[in-house]
Motif scaffolding. Structure first.
Motif, short mmCIF file in Angstrom:
data_model
loop_
_atom_site.label_atom_id
_atom_site.label_comp_id
_atom_site.label_asym_id
_atom_site.label_seq_id
_atom_site.Cartn_x
_atom_site.Cartn_y
_atom_site.Cartn_z
N THR A 35 0.83 -1.20 0.00
CA THR A 35 0.00 0.00 0.00
C THR A 35 0.86 1.25 0.00
N ARG A 36 0.55 2.19 -0.88
CA ARG A 36 1.27 3.47 -0.91
C ARG A 36 0.69 4.40 0.15
N LEU A 37 1.57 5.04 0.89
CA LEU A 37 1.17 5.85 2.03
C LEU A 37 1.49 7.33 1.83
N VAL A 38 0.68 8.14 2.47
CA VAL A 38 1.00 9.56 2.65
C VAL A 38 0.94 9.84 4.14
N VAL A 63 5.88 10.50 1.86
CA VAL A 63 5.23 9.33 1.27
C VAL A 63 6.09 8.11 1.56
N ALA A 64 5.48 6.92 1.48
CA ALA A 64 6.19 5.68 1.75
C ALA A 64 5.33 4.53 1.26
N LYS A 65 5.73 3.31 1.59
CA LYS A 65 4.93 2.13 1.29
C LYS A 65 4.95 1.17 2.49
N LEU A 80 -1.67 -4.59 15.24
CA LEU A 80 -0.67 -5.00 14.27
C LEU A 80 0.40 -3.92 14.13
N PHE A 81 1.49 -4.26 13.45
CA PHE A 81 2.45 -3.23 13.06
C PHE A 81 2.98 -3.57 11.68
N ALA A 82 3.44 -2.54 10.98
CA ALA A 82 3.97 -2.72 9.63
C ALA A 82 5.37 -2.13 9.54
N THR A 83 6.20 -2.76 8.75
CA THR A 83 7.48 -2.14 8.41
C THR A 83 7.22 -1.15 7.28
N ILE A 84 7.98 -0.08 7.27
CA ILE A 84 7.82 0.97 6.26
C ILE A 84 9.01 0.97 5.33
N VAL A 139 7.23 9.33 -8.09
CA VAL A 139 7.79 8.48 -7.05
C VAL A 139 8.11 7.13 -7.65
N SER A 140 9.36 6.69 -7.54
CA SER A 140 9.80 5.46 -8.18
C SER A 140 9.46 4.25 -7.33
#
Length: 281
Positions: A35-38, A63-65, A80-84, A139-140
């Motif tokens: 998922t793409r994040l802002v 921005v991140a994913k 839960l937790f997610a790595t960025i 964004v690549s």
């Protein structure tokens, strides 16, 4: 999928900007791997944080994913937790509201509570609009974020591995000092030694709590160039003793399974010796 995630200046969640993001299970469908994040911050409530923000007004700042998602072992609520990954901060704030109105589309049924959500799904148009206002350009996709040659030139806190007849190659515990990979690896694997189970905090108390070496399963000398790092599969926590044993012989870096076999063999010998000693006494 495109999702806004909120980062508060003060929070009970143990988040690390651009590294880890914790969230309740109800947001799981919005925060799947890839998922793409802002990143978003609301209006400032404590002026002490002004120097750590791009603006005191509600704004987007990076921005991140989502990398991977894991159960939060410390939670009793199923959090839960997610790595960025691919974290890219903005040089200037993108305000959530300008002269034309809000950048996000707010449903009529959510006008009173829309901003309470810590994760909000947006469409690609809004995502690209935020990027455009941040002047990031396109964004690549993911790119290798680890360069073996850079690590080999780092002479601080190193262990050595090499092959007979070849030039010496230095294995550097780069990830032990890299806050991103260290924190992600510990969040996933914990801070006890993966091989022997030793925990510095349990043995030495609060002073040593959280201390652990982070070992790269594949020696740097064998990577052969830039490589993306997956903290779940590439990194593992080891105590100082086990980490030293892994690299004891320069020509042969032990695998984790080989290290654990050594520990098991010596444990079996000790058990047999204790049993014999007990029988004689």
């Amino acid at each position: 999928m495109y999702t806004i995630i909120t980062e508060n200046d003060e929070s009970a969640w143990e988040d690390e900007t651009g590294i880890l993001y914790h969230f309740p299970k109800r947001y799981q469908r919005y925060l799947e791997p890839g998922t793409r994040l802002v990143y978003y911050k609301g209006k400032i409530t404590n002026k002490l944080f002004s120097g750590k923000r791009l603006s005191d007004s509600p704004h987007y700042f990076a921005v991140a994913k989502i990398g991977k998602v894991y159960p939060d072992k410390e939670s009793t609520k199923g959090d839960l937790f997610a790595t960025i990954v691919d974290y890219t901060p903005f040089e200037k704030a993108v305000l959530a509201k300008n002269e034309s109105g809000y950048l996000e589309t707010i449903p009529d049924t959510r006008k009173n509570n829309y901003w309470r959500d810590g994760a909000r799904v947006i469409d690609q148009y809004i995502y690209q609009k935020i990027i455009s206002l941040a002047e990031l350009g396109q964004v690549s996709e993911s790119t290798p974020d680890y360069n073996a040659s850079e690590a080999l030139n780092d002479l601080d806190n190193l262990l050595e591995s090499s092959s007979d007849g070849k030039a010496s190659m230095r294995y550097v515990t780069t990830y032990e000092r890299d806050p991103k990979y260290r924190k992600q690896a510990i969040a996933i694997h914990g801070n006890s030694c993966f091989a022997c189970g030793f925990n510095f905090g349990e043995f030495y108390g609060e002073y040593a709590d959280g201390y652990i070496h982070i070992h790269h399963r594949t020696p740097v000398s064998e990577l052969g160039g830039p490589k993306s790092i997956d903290p779940e599969t590439d990194l593992v926590p080891l105590c100082a003793n086990c980490h030293s044993v892994v690299h004891r012989r320069r020509a042969n870096t032990l695998s984790i399974s080989e290290l654990m076999e050594l520990i098991e063999k010596t444990s079996n010998k000790s058990s047999k010796r204790d049993a014999v000693t007990g029988a004689r006494s």
